[in-house]
Design an enzyme around this catalytic site. Structure first.
Site, PDB file in Angstrom:
ATOM      1  N   LEU A 101      11.516  -8.371  -2.365  1.00 45.67           N
ATOM      2  CA  LEU A 101      10.296  -8.149  -3.138  1.00 45.67           C
ATOM      3  C   LEU A 101       9.157  -8.129  -2.133  1.00 45.67           C
ATOM      4  CD1 LEU A 101      10.746 -10.610  -6.166  1.00 45.67           C
ATOM      5  CD2 LEU A 101      10.964  -8.115  -6.179  1.00 45.67           C
ATOM      6  N   ASP A 102       8.157  -7.275  -2.368  1.00 47.31           N
ATOM      7  CA  ASP A 102       6.964  -7.289  -1.504  1.00 47.31           C
ATOM      8  C   ASP A 102       6.353  -8.685  -1.551  1.00 47.31           C
ATOM      9  OD1 ASP A 102       7.346  -4.557  -1.539  1.00 47.31           O
ATOM     10  OD2 ASP A 102       5.759  -4.200  -3.017  1.00 47.31           O
ATOM     11  N   SER A 103       5.620  -8.987  -0.519  1.00 46.61           N
ATOM     12  CA  SER A 103       4.932 -10.281  -0.491  1.00 46.61           C
ATOM     13  C   SER A 103       4.073 -10.470  -1.749  1.00 46.61           C
ATOM     14  CB  SER A 103       4.088 -10.344   0.782  1.00 46.61           C
ATOM     15  OG  SER A 103       3.095 -11.272   0.634  1.00 46.61           O
ATOM     16  N   ARG A 188       5.210   0.453  -7.162  1.00 52.22           N
ATOM     17  CA  ARG A 188       3.803   0.730  -6.786  1.00 52.22           C
ATOM     18  C   ARG A 188       3.625   2.220  -6.489  1.00 52.22           C
ATOM     19  NH1 ARG A 188       1.574  -4.457  -5.799  1.00 52.22           N
ATOM     20  NH2 ARG A 188       3.257  -5.975  -5.540  1.00 52.22           N
TER      21      ARG A 188
END
Ligand code: URA
Length: 241
Positions: A101-103, A188
């Site tokens: 997962l992205d930060s 995103r």
């Protein structure tokens, strides 16, 4: 496998450190029998300083990742491993994130030391759905569901279109989106492709497994029912060609 290697692989220390633990009679069976380096043992029967061993090899951890934590073993930012017992980072084979997962993204993150299972969950061939809730910066324009479902959406700098994804509209700027791939920053970039921007992103489910009442920053070990649900209890937007 010998007790010494088994315990060292669970992250309790180097072989030398674990040898010392064993020599100091800190490793015993539930019946109180002191165990030696070469003794036969059952995982569930071993206690160290009176405490049960950490989960056996093959464990799967479900973490509710808060935003700001990085899915990596190294670096200066807070790491997802900072939320888990320190020994989990020292296990061999490593307890690795299942996909990333992205930060900035929060929510359901699995980690496991079972490489085959990790591959089975992340492999594009499995088409395992991952569901996210997203808060958008702008109101939906109305055609996003059709665009995502089309199977023709091409993200910038990619050469193959995305598999069909499902969009559920929960509010003018609130959606649930289900994808079956794991491309870089996929959700995103999908919203960027339709002229919007994801302000907040949270993964809420993988396959038939959801976060349940697991609080932010909390974790638990999955049981056999969870693992069964992971691969069975879901509807997928993926359609066989
Ligand atoms: N899609 C994203 O854009 N980010 C994630 O962390 C996961 C899916």
């Amino acid at each position: 496998m010998k007790l010494l290697k088994y315990v060292a692989n669970l992250g309790y220390g180097s072989r030398r450190q674990v040898t010392e633990m064993i020599e100091r009679r800190r490793v015993r069976s539930k019946a109180g029998v002191v165990l030696g380096i070469r003794d036969m043992f059952e995982h569930d029967e071993v206690l160290i300083d009176g405490e049960p061993l950490d989960p056996a090899p093959g464990a799967v951890v479900m973490l509710n990742k808060p935003p700001g934590y990085v899915c990596s073993t190294k670096g200066s930012s807070p790491l997802v491993y900072d939320l888990l017992p320190a020994r989990f980072r020292l296990r061999s084979p490593a307890m690795s994130p299942v996909g990333r997962l992205d930060s900035d993204t929060s929510g359901l993150l699995l980690l496991t030391d079972d490489g085959e299972l990790n591959h089975r969950i992340t492999s594009p061939r499995t088409h395992l759905p991952k569901a996210y809730t997203a808060v958008l910066a702008n109101d939906l324009r109305g055609d996003e569901g059709a665009v995502f479902e089309s199977g023709t959406l091409m993200l910038e700098s990619e050469t193959t279109p995305l598999e069909p994804a499902k969009l559920e509209v929960l509010g003018a700027r609130l959606v649930r989106v289900t994808i079956t791939e794991g491309r870089y920053h996929q959700v995103r970039r999908m919203f960027a492709a339709v002229g919007n921007h994801v302000a907040v992103l949270k993964r809420v489910a993988i396959g038939g497994l959801d976060l349940g009442d697991l609080g932010e920053g909390a974790w638990r070990i999955l049981n056999s029912d969870d693992l069964k649900a992971l691969f069975t209890d879901f509807a997928s937007p993926h359609k066989e060609p």
